[in-house]
Structures are given as C-alpha cells and as structure tokens.
Design an enzyme around this catalytic site. Structure first.
Site, short mmCIF file in Angstrom:
data_model
loop_
_atom_site.label_atom_id
_atom_site.label_comp_id
_atom_site.label_asym_id
_atom_site.label_seq_id
_atom_site.Cartn_x
_atom_site.Cartn_y
_atom_site.Cartn_z
N ASP A 1 0.86 -1.18 0.00
CA ASP A 1 0.00 0.00 0.00
C ASP A 1 0.90 1.23 0.00
O ASP A 1 1.82 1.34 0.83
CB ASP A 1 -0.90 0.01 1.23
CG ASP A 1 -1.94 1.11 1.17
OD1 ASP A 1 -2.98 0.91 0.50
OD2 ASP A 1 -1.71 2.17 1.78
N LEU A 2 0.66 2.16 -0.92
CA LEU A 2 1.52 3.34 -1.03
C LEU A 2 1.23 4.32 0.09
O LEU A 2 0.07 4.62 0.41
CB LEU A 2 1.30 4.03 -2.38
CG LEU A 2 1.57 3.18 -3.63
CD1 LEU A 2 1.37 4.00 -4.90
CD2 LEU A 2 2.97 2.59 -3.59
N ASP B 1 -4.35 2.54 -4.88
CA ASP B 1 -2.90 2.58 -4.70
C ASP B 1 -2.39 1.29 -4.06
O ASP B 1 -1.36 1.30 -3.38
CB ASP B 1 -2.50 3.80 -3.86
CG ASP B 1 -3.14 3.78 -2.47
OD1 ASP B 1 -4.03 2.92 -2.24
OD2 ASP B 1 -2.76 4.61 -1.63
#
Length: 440
Positions: A313-314, A356
């Site tokens: 996960d960004l 994302d």
C-alpha cells in the site's frame, strides 16, 4: 450446389445429345456429314446454331426466301451459304441430309427425290426434334447462368477456396487464397499444399493424406478447426479451416475453405487485455492475479517449494493526488508498476489490485528470507522521487508479507495474512514491511 466441372460436363453432354441423333442418322443413312436446313425460322435457326458448333457435322447451307428470317441472319454471321430455292440449293450442295423445318411437305418430297427418303427429316419428326433442341438450349442457358453465378460467388467471397488431389497437389484456388497468402493464383497451381503450412504441419501433411486414403480414417474432415498458415513473406498467422472430400469422375479430391482470423484473434487478445489487465499500469488486475496465485500454490505443492505474497500500500499517495492532480497521480502509479517489475524476477508476478494497492507474488522460493530482501528492495525503489511535467514527488510503501504453506494454507489465507501484516507495517510507522507470523 453443382460444382463448375460438373456444370461444364452437363453442358457438353447437352450439346452432344442435341446432335448425336443427327450424327447417327447421317452415318446410318450414308449421307455424309453435310446438312442442308430448309426454313430459316426459329426452328431452322436453332438447328443452325447447334450444328454450326459440331465439328463432325457441316452445315452446307440454309434455304428460305425471306431474307429477314432469323436463321438467315445467323447464317450470314457464320458465313454459311444462303439459298432462296431448294432445287438450287440441292444442285449446289449435292449429297447431304435435309432438315425441312417448314410446314410444307412438298419440299420434303422434292428433297427425297434428290437424296432419298432416308435423307430427309421433316414434318412431325422435324417438329419433335426442334422441340428437343429448344429444351436442350434452354437447359444449356440455365446451366451457363448457374456456372456464371457460381464462378462469381467463388471469385468474390472473402474465404479462400482451394482444391487438391490425393497427393496434396493444388489444382485450383480462388483469388482470396492469393490475397490471404500473398501469392499470385498461377504461382500456387501444381504446388504441394504444404507450401502454405509452417512446421510441423508442413512435414506431416503428406503422410496424413496417405494414411487417410489407405484407411479412410481421419478426424479433420467436415469440421472447422483453427490451424496456422504461412504467408509468402514467412509470416505465420491463424486460420480457420474446413476440409471436405469430393469425387469427380470417380477420382478423389479435397476442397478446403479457409478464413484468415488474425483480426479476430487480435480482438480476442484485446478483450482479454481489458478483462485481465489494469489499463493504466498494464499490470495484471485482481482477477488475473488470483488466477496466478492459484496456479503458483498448486505448483508449490507439487515441487515442495514456497510462495510469498507481498501486499503493498503506497504511503502518501492521496496527498500527491490532491495537491499535484490526477495526471501526476496516474503517472506515479505507472512508475510504481515499472519499478516493481525491476525489483522481481520474470517468473514472479506484480499486479495492481485497486487504487494505490499493489501485490507481488514471489514463486518457487526455497529460502523464505528472500521475501524480506525483495521487500526492502521495493521500498528503496519506491522512495526515489518521481518527476512529471516539472513537478517532483515521492511516496513510501507499507508492505505485508505472508508465505505459503506456512502460515497460509490456501489463497484466501495468503491474502488475509498479507493484508493483516500490511496494516501492522502501517501502524508501526509506515514505509516498512511486516511478516505474518505462524499461528500457534
């Protein structure tokens, strides 16, 4: 549908049937091969047209006092002698068979006095013969029309049509075959059909025909199947092919109908791309990624190896999207996809499963510690700045790692464990990885 060769033979038989009775009469009555037609109306004109094309029968002349009669016009076009008087005609022609197509029986008597009764056909006999000729001509015209239509269809269809003999030699092709394979039609006639096939079909084709002719057993006749074709320029391309056996004059032949399906295959690939790949990063989407996980876990079970799932996960992506715009956000996601691929092997899988969130599947692992090494490599790569249209940004990555066969025992467990570990990484300060622990 009647094929072209059959049509041609029928038309030839029609023409021969129309003159065979006359020819036999000429020979039986020993009046030679010369014919004199009396009367240039419709019946006389029909006889003239039939006999004029018969090499064994010579139309010596036509008799009629009406210079505008249709038969007179036909005779002029064929340079056949024209007479207005029967006596004069008989003097000039001499020994012959006379066809009296008028209703005047006296003319038949005059002719019989000169060539004998056996040398004259007239009255009801002539009328019957004219009716037969008329019907045969009508049949011939219909056959020619059918042949023309068939030729037009074969010439203009998009599908390629090819006929071969039992040795695989090409006998006929339509223009579409040339267009599909890049040859002129005459370049293919007489060639072996394997010219149009890539290996290994090229080397197997002749033996297949030989075995079929010997045993009568084959599984490709009468049904459509997909094969590969070989163009003149060496390009291999997909074809749809249907082959059927046919007999002509007691001989076996094969006719194939071919369709170039390159565009259809490209469309199918495009549809698959849309259905299975993320259209922004061109990485596998959630659906394809789950399929790859199922396959990888099955392989790991067979080979006694391990699989690691990295759930990514960004960190900070929403801020980039909100402050620098969606174009920058999209560019950043594309760059993340590229950097993920640079960090893993060709046998591994990277995917974007939404927003994302990304995943990486490390396959065929014999040392589970490799997963942590790859996670650190990914974090370092994603921390590097991304520049787009003069703007620069960077993001972090929180990564959860789960492994199979322990602690996860199947795909659902693997995803659940990796997702949980990812949140542990976020809660621990982000931009780091966390490994799912085996349950006791």
């Amino acid at each position: 549908m009647i094929d072209m060769e059959t049509l041609t033979r029928l038309m030839e038989c029609t023409r021969l049937d129309a003159v065979s009775w006359t020819r036999r009469g000429l020979m039986d009555n020993q009046h030679g091969d010369r014919v004199l037609i009396v009367g240039a109306g419709a019946g006389g004109a029909a006889f003239l047209d039939v006999f004029a094309d018969e090499h064994l029968i010579h139309v010596a002349g036509i008799v009629d006092s009406n210079e505008n009669a249709v038969g007179i016009q036909h005779a002029k076009a064929r340079d056949i002698p024209i007479f207005t008087d029967l006596e004069t005609a008989l003097d000039c022609v001499g020994k012959c068979m006379v066809f009296n197509m008028t209703n005047d029986d006296d003319l038949s008597d005059v002719a019989a006095g000169r060539v004998g009764a056996g040398g004259v056909i007239g009255g009801k006999e002539a009328k019957l013969f004219w009716q037969i000729i008329s019907r045969l001509q009508t049949t011939q015209e219909e056959l020619w029309e059918n042949q023309s239509r068939l030729k037009a269809v074969i010439h203009n269809v998009c599908e390629g049509i090819v006929t071969i003999d039992t040795k695989g030699k090409i006998e006929n092709v339509n223009p579409a075959i040339g267009q599909i394979f890049g040859y002129q039609q005459d370049e293919l006639i007489g060639q072996n059909i394997s010219l149009l096939m890539p290996e290994p079909q090229k080397g197997l084709h002749d033996s297949y025909i030989h075995n079929y002719m010997r045993t009568g057993e084959g599984n490709v006749l009468g049904r459509y199947r997909e094969v590969s074709g070989l163009r003149q320029n060496g390009e291999v391309f997909p074809l749809e092919l249907n082959v059927n056996e046919m007999k002509l004059a007691g001989e076996d032949h094969f006719v194939g109908i071919l369709r170039d399906i390159s565009e259809r295959k490209e469309a199918e690939e495009t549809m698959a791309q849309l259905a299975l790949y993320d259209q922004l990063t061109m990485l596998p989407n959630r659906t394809l990624f789950y399929e790859r996980m199922e396959s990888s876990l099955s392989q790991a079970q067979r080979t006694k190896s391990s699989v690691a799932l990295l759930f990514i996960d960004l960190d900070g992506f929403k801020s980039v999207n909100d402050t620098l715009g969606h174009d920058m956000g999209d560019h950043l996601l594309v760059e993340v996809g590229k950097r993920l691929l640079q960090c893993i092997r060709d046998s591994d899988v990277a995917a974007r499963i939404g927003g994302d969130e990304f995943t990486v599947l490390l396959t065929n692992l014999h040392d589970i510690d490799v997963a942590a090494v790859i996670a650190n490599k990914i974090i370092h790569a994603l921390n590097q700045p991304v520049t787009f249209k003069g703007n620069s940004c960077h993001v972090g990555a929180s990564i959860g790692i789960a492994t199979y066969p322990s602690p996860a025992s199947d795909v659902d467990d693997l995803v659940k464990e990796a997702d949980t570990a990812m949140y542990e990484a976020k809660n621990a300060g982000k931009n780091r990885y966390s490994i799912a622990k085996p349950t006791m």
